[in-house]
Design an enzyme around this catalytic site. Structure first.
Site, PDB file in Angstrom:
ATOM      1  N   ARG A 176       6.393 -40.964 -11.945  1.00 18.25           N
ATOM      2  CA  ARG A 176       4.942 -41.297 -11.800  1.00 18.25           C
ATOM      3  C   ARG A 176       5.173 -42.881 -11.461  1.00 18.25           C
ATOM      4  O   ARG A 176       4.525 -43.645 -10.703  1.00 18.25           O
ATOM      5  CB  ARG A 176       4.144 -41.332 -12.807  1.00 18.25           C
ATOM      6  N   TYR A 234     -13.957 -50.297   6.877  1.00 18.68           N
ATOM      7  CA  TYR A 234     -13.900 -48.981   6.354  1.00 18.68           C
ATOM      8  C   TYR A 234     -14.804 -48.662   5.522  1.00 18.68           C
ATOM      9  O   TYR A 234     -14.903 -49.207   4.189  1.00 18.68           O
ATOM     10  CB  TYR A 234     -12.382 -48.552   5.731  1.00 18.68           C
ATOM     11  N   ASP A 236      -6.111 -54.990   5.795  1.00 18.24           N
ATOM     12  CA  ASP A 236      -6.139 -53.645   6.033  1.00 18.24           C
ATOM     13  C   ASP A 236      -5.608 -53.641   7.585  1.00 18.24           C
ATOM     14  O   ASP A 236      -6.505 -53.757   8.366  1.00 18.24           O
ATOM     15  CB  ASP A 236      -7.358 -52.805   5.793  1.00 18.24           C
TER      16      ASP A 236
HETATM   17  C1  PLP Z   1      -8.490 -43.832   6.500  1.00 16.16           C
HETATM   18  C2  PLP Z   1      -8.735 -45.313   6.184  1.00 16.16           C
HETATM   19  C3  PLP Z   1      -8.501 -45.920   4.943  1.00 16.16           C
HETATM   20  C4  PLP Z   1      -8.297 -44.893   3.675  1.00 16.16           C
HETATM   21  O1  PLP Z   1      -7.150 -44.271   3.796  1.00 16.16           O
HETATM   22  P1  PLP Z   1      -7.238 -42.774   3.153  1.00 16.16           P
HETATM   23  O2  PLP Z   1      -5.840 -42.344   3.362  1.00 16.16           O
HETATM   24  O3  PLP Z   1      -8.031 -41.902   3.829  1.00 16.16           O
HETATM   25  O4  PLP Z   1      -7.516 -42.906   1.505  1.00 16.16           O
HETATM   26  C5  PLP Z   1      -8.629 -47.192   4.779  1.00 16.16           C
HETATM   27  N1  PLP Z   1      -8.764 -48.080   5.744  1.00 16.16           N
HETATM   28  C6  PLP Z   1      -8.946 -47.809   7.140  1.00 16.16           C
HETATM   29  C7  PLP Z   1      -9.059 -48.468   8.229  1.00 16.16           C
HETATM   30  C8  PLP Z   1      -8.694 -46.391   7.444  1.00 16.16           C
HETATM   31  O5  PLP Z   1      -8.970 -45.886   8.435  1.00 16.16           O
END
Ligand code: PLP
Length: 387
Positions: A52, A104, A177
């Site tokens: 984990r 997002y 992000d």
């Molecule tokens: C899809 C996405 C997320 C979240 O990712 P998951 O793997 O679906 O949890 C976060 N930020 C962006 C820009 C995304 O496209």
């Protein structure tokens, strides 16, 4: 591997060129053990205790991402959301954080609906304007500035270098992000960011067959050590097979991203000024907000994501947009992005109340099909929807 390959393409194609020492295998084995043998004197000299917290199945994929992002260390998570929320969970109740209004959707929902109840002071601002960031930071109180660029679903661009300076001057970390840009187009750490997050579900894996997330840090820190604990203790840990699939997907990242960028640019230019399209949102178009920043901050293309706003005539743009999505054949009506197949989605109906997405907007994730087929399919869908 020393010397380091000069180009990200070479890092990706060979996944750093690691060879399994025991078998000389070029493709790594899948480690599935949940636990590790303790030494007779009760120590854990291997550094491995329980899967984990840590898993040898992660090592190569994490090393590849650290190399591609120019980072100190990378952690794989069970999803993009597990990775993103770990950054916030490593803060303390009462801390002030800034996040974008355009971002997002699920993360925005979690921040406003859950993180605030848990004690974080979340403020959503226009992250595309450094002046707005400057006005909103509270020196000493703001601990984190969260940026997404280009940002869902309007593809708003944030100037990472300018925002990093403002965040750091206030004593805050900057996390980016970078799911849509990928390390092939933007390296946020080199621009001053402290953390980079990817929904590896998307371009990094690229085949729409796993859910995964990553965080890469530029340097070790107390906050990073807390992020490590969040993963180990809350257990948002990736599975061994998923880590192996992700490593395989990343070997073609450069080819897929380049193909998607080239096609997205062609599609954006084709539909800009089209009789049935009110607006094309894509950072690669000179008229689009953020194009000049994107030109400086993105190398080799503007990404594979764009949105179009459909003209509605008498029925209105929303009905027309939904009809276009209903009439595509090659473009698949589905959420998500960054796979080999092109996807189309009416975002407003996914996001619901409070969405920044206009009701006439369709989000397009450009895959690696032939661009002429993608354009022809959209053309016939636009035609049918107006018939
Ligand atoms: C899809 C996405 C997320 C979240 O990712 P998951 O793997 O679906 O949890 C976060 N930020 C962006 C820009 C995304 O496209």
């Amino acid at each position: 591997m020393d010397p380091r390959p000069a180009h990200p393409d070479s890092i990706a194609a060979q996944a750093l060129g690691w060879i399994d020492e025991r078998t000389r295998a070029i493709t790594p084995p899948i480690h599935v053990s949940s636990t590790y043998l303790r030494d007779p004197d009760n120590q854990y000299r291997s550094g491995r205790v329980y899967a984990r917290a840590d898993n040898p199945a992660f090592d190569q994929a994490e090393a590849v991402l650290s190399a591609l992002e120019g980072g100190h260390q990378t952690l794989l998570f069970a999803s993009g959301m597990a990775a993103a929320t770990a950054v916030f969970q490593a803060l303390s109740p009462g801390d002030h954080v800034l996040a974008p209004k355009v971002m997002y959707w699920s993360l925005r929902n979690w921040l406003t609906g859950f993180a605030t109840q848990w004690g974080l002071q979340v403020e959503l601002i226009d992250m595309s304007e450094p002046a707005a960031v400057q006005a909103a930071v509270r020196p000493g109180r703001t601990k984190l500035v969260w940026v997404e660029t280009p940002a869902n679903p309007l593809w708003t661009v944030t100037d990472i270098a300018a925002t990093a300076q403002i965040a750091h001057a206030a004593g805050a970390l900057l996390a980016v992000d970078s799911t849509v840009a990928t390390p092939m187009l933007t390296q946020p750490l080199a621009l001053g960011a402290d953390l980079v997050m990817h929904a590896a579900t998307k371009y990094l894996n690229g085949h729409s067959d796993l859910i995964a997330g990553t965080l890469t840090t530029g340097a070790d820190s107390d906050h990073w050590q807390r992020v490590r604990k969040v993963r180990a203790q809350l257990g948002g840990t990736l599975g061994s097979f998923e880590a192996w699939l992700l490593l395989r997907g990343m070997r073609t990242l450069h080819l897929r991203v380049r193909a998607a960028c080239a096609s997205a640019q062609r599609i954006a230019e084709h539909f800009q000024g089209h009789a049935r399209v009110a607006e094309v949102l894509y950072p690669g178009l000179p008229g689009c907000h953020g194009h000049e920043i994107a030109r400086r901050q993105m190398q080799g293309g503007f990404g594979g994501m764009l949105s179009i706003r459909v003209k509605g005539g008498d029925r209105g743009g929303e009905a027309a947009a939904v009809a276009v999505a209903a009439n595509t054949a090659l473009w698949k009506r589905a959420t998500s992005l960054g796979g080999t197949e092109s996807l189309i989605e009416h975002r407003a109906s996914v996001e619901g109340a409070g969405t920044p997405a206009p009701t006439d907007l369709l989000r397009l994730s450009v895959g690696i099909e032939h661009v002429d087929d993608l354009i022809a399919d959209l053309e016939q869908a636009l035609d049918k929807s107006h018939a």
